[in-house]
Design a protein around this motif. Structure first.
Motif, mmCIF file in Angstrom:
data_model
loop_
_atom_site.group_PDB
_atom_site.id
_atom_site.type_symbol
_atom_site.label_atom_id
_atom_site.label_comp_id
_atom_site.label_asym_id
_atom_site.label_seq_id
_atom_site.Cartn_x
_atom_site.Cartn_y
_atom_site.Cartn_z
ATOM 1 N N ILE A 51 -10.071 -7.262 5.723
ATOM 2 C CA ILE A 51 -10.969 -6.565 6.645
ATOM 3 C C ILE A 51 -11.238 -5.142 6.157
ATOM 4 C CG2 ILE A 51 -11.230 -5.642 8.991
ATOM 5 C CD1 ILE A 51 -11.617 -8.585 8.925
ATOM 6 N N LEU A 52 -10.171 -4.441 5.743
ATOM 7 C CA LEU A 52 -10.304 -3.080 5.212
ATOM 8 C C LEU A 52 -9.509 -2.965 3.926
ATOM 9 C CD1 LEU A 52 -9.850 -0.863 8.430
ATOM 10 C CD2 LEU A 52 -11.994 -1.379 7.242
ATOM 11 N N LEU A 53 -10.086 -2.304 2.935
ATOM 12 C CA LEU A 53 -9.400 -1.999 1.684
ATOM 13 C C LEU A 53 -9.112 -0.503 1.610
ATOM 14 C CD1 LEU A 53 -11.566 -4.007 -0.908
ATOM 15 C CD2 LEU A 53 -9.509 -4.791 0.276
ATOM 16 N N THR A 54 -8.094 -0.135 0.842
ATOM 17 C CA THR A 54 -7.830 1.280 0.594
ATOM 18 C C THR A 54 -8.779 1.781 -0.492
ATOM 19 O OG1 THR A 54 -6.224 0.867 -1.165
ATOM 20 C CG2 THR A 54 -5.395 0.885 1.119
ATOM 21 N N ASP A 55 -8.752 3.082 -0.739
ATOM 22 C CA ASP A 55 -9.597 3.657 -1.792
ATOM 23 C C ASP A 55 -9.224 3.099 -3.166
ATOM 24 O OD1 ASP A 55 -10.908 5.183 0.073
ATOM 25 O OD2 ASP A 55 -9.702 6.991 -0.285
ATOM 26 N N VAL B 41 0.865 -1.181 0.000
ATOM 27 C CA VAL B 41 0.000 0.000 0.000
ATOM 28 C C VAL B 41 0.903 1.233 0.000
ATOM 29 C CG1 VAL B 41 -1.779 1.283 1.251
ATOM 30 C CG2 VAL B 41 -1.805 -1.227 1.245
ATOM 31 N N ARG B 42 0.883 1.992 -1.087
ATOM 32 C CA ARG B 42 1.805 3.120 -1.223
ATOM 33 C C ARG B 42 1.194 4.435 -0.757
ATOM 34 N NH1 ARG B 42 6.055 0.930 -3.397
ATOM 35 N NH2 ARG B 42 5.886 -0.816 -4.864
ATOM 36 N N ASN B 43 -0.101 4.602 -0.922
ATOM 37 C CA ASN B 43 -0.765 5.828 -0.476
ATOM 38 C C ASN B 43 -1.316 5.627 0.928
ATOM 39 O OD1 ASN B 43 -0.321 7.086 -2.998
ATOM 40 N ND2 ASN B 43 -2.129 6.047 -3.841
ATOM 41 N N ALA B 44 -0.953 6.497 1.831
ATOM 42 C CA ALA B 44 -1.343 6.350 3.240
ATOM 43 C C ALA B 44 -2.865 6.336 3.390
ATOM 44 C CB ALA B 44 -0.749 7.479 4.070
ATOM 45 N N PRO B 45 -3.421 5.263 3.957
ATOM 46 C CA PRO B 45 -4.871 5.219 4.195
ATOM 47 C C PRO B 45 -5.245 6.084 5.395
ATOM 48 C CG PRO B 45 -3.833 3.194 4.954
ATOM 49 C CD PRO B 45 -2.751 4.017 4.332
ATOM 50 N N ASP B 46 -6.522 6.261 5.615
ATOM 51 C CA ASP B 46 -7.026 7.101 6.711
ATOM 52 C C ASP B 46 -6.993 6.324 8.019
ATOM 53 O OD1 ASP B 46 -8.246 8.912 8.348
ATOM 54 O OD2 ASP B 46 -10.258 8.625 7.510
ATOM 55 N N TYR B 47 -6.023 6.641 8.884
ATOM 56 C CA TYR B 47 -5.916 5.957 10.169
ATOM 57 C C TYR B 47 -6.838 6.617 11.186
ATOM 58 C CZ TYR B 47 -2.129 2.795 8.963
ATOM 59 O OH TYR B 47 -1.383 1.784 8.420
#
Length: 251
Positions: A137-141, A14-20
């Motif tokens: 469980i969670l996917l990025t955009d 995952v290269r783009n930081a997801p919303d933590y």
């Protein structure tokens, strides 16, 4: 020799930081903690952006003598210390092929997919064959798997591998063949209701005689159902039958 970086490829990086969002992650961890309290299985979460373990349950099956906190801090280094070197190579190949296969599904379907495989965990001179299942469980955009849940239990097999990819609600499944390095779609297993009931009651701890009394069938009939269930599932004992029936969502 296998390195931690070998586990991370384009398909699972995952290269783009997801919303933590702290509330979302806190709720997620509390939910998994609750699940871990009521199951005999070990549970942990992988964060593919930070490339670390987000949560590890305190079930000793997976810990290999460590505390849950220690395993969480070790992250992927845990595999290098407690999986035989030849099987580490297998895990790297599965990691590569499995995530590429995940990418063939759309985002909605990814949430319905899981991968199951078997390998050894070692602790000193002790070794145990475990079943390891992974599901998003969670996917990025962008549709990358960000957080995955892994569930670990004792294997019902005698050898490593036995890699299967399942999609919830889809009858067929896929098996991975190391010889050809390919996935192959396989016909799903179908059991009669009586065969399922025998396995379900066996999983609850009832003997064949008790099952016969409970569903008002003769002992020979129960043995007939059991034998046919074993043949359809391709297993040799009740432990394997229950494990395979569960994996194929027959219960």
């Amino acid at each position: 020799m296998t390195d931690v970086k070998d586990f991370f490829i384009a398909s699972n990086t995952v290269r783009n930081a997801p919303d933590y969002d702290s509330n979302v992650l806190s709720t997620l961890i509390h939910t998994v903690e609750a699940f871990a309290r009521i199951t005999y299985q070990s549970v942990y979460l992988i964060d593919y952006y930070k490339q670390e373990f987000l949560y590890v349950s305190d079930n000793p099956l997976f810990l290999c003598g460590h505390t849950a906190k220690e395993v969480k801090e070790l992250g992927y280094s845990f595999y290098l210390g407690h999986v035989p070197e030849e099987e580490q190579k297998m895990l790297v190949e599965l990691n590569n092929s499995g995530f590429k296969f995940f990418d063939t599904f759309d985002d909605v379907d990814k949430y319905q997919c899981s991968m199951s495989y078997h390998f050894h965990l070692t602790s000193g001179a002790k070794s145990k064959l475990i079943n390891h299942q992974l599901t998003p469980i969670l996917l990025t955009d962008e549709g990358k798997i960000w957080i995955a849940m892994c569930v670990v239990s004792l294997s019902s097999h005698k050898t490593v591998g036995h890699v299967e990819f399942h999609k919830n609600g889809f009858c067929n499944y896929w098996k991975y063949y190391f010889e050809s390095h390919r996935w192959k779609e396989c016909e799903g297993v179908s059991l009669k209701e009586e065969e399922i009931e025998v396995l379900r009651l066996s999983a609850a701890g009832l003997t064949m005689t008790e099952i016969a009394d409970k569903i008002c069938r003769s002992l020979d009939t129960i043995k007939f159902y059991k034998r046919h269930a074993f043949e359809k599932l391709g297993v040799a004992n009740i432990t394997e039958a229950i494990s395979r029936a569960t994996l194929n969502k027959l219960f």
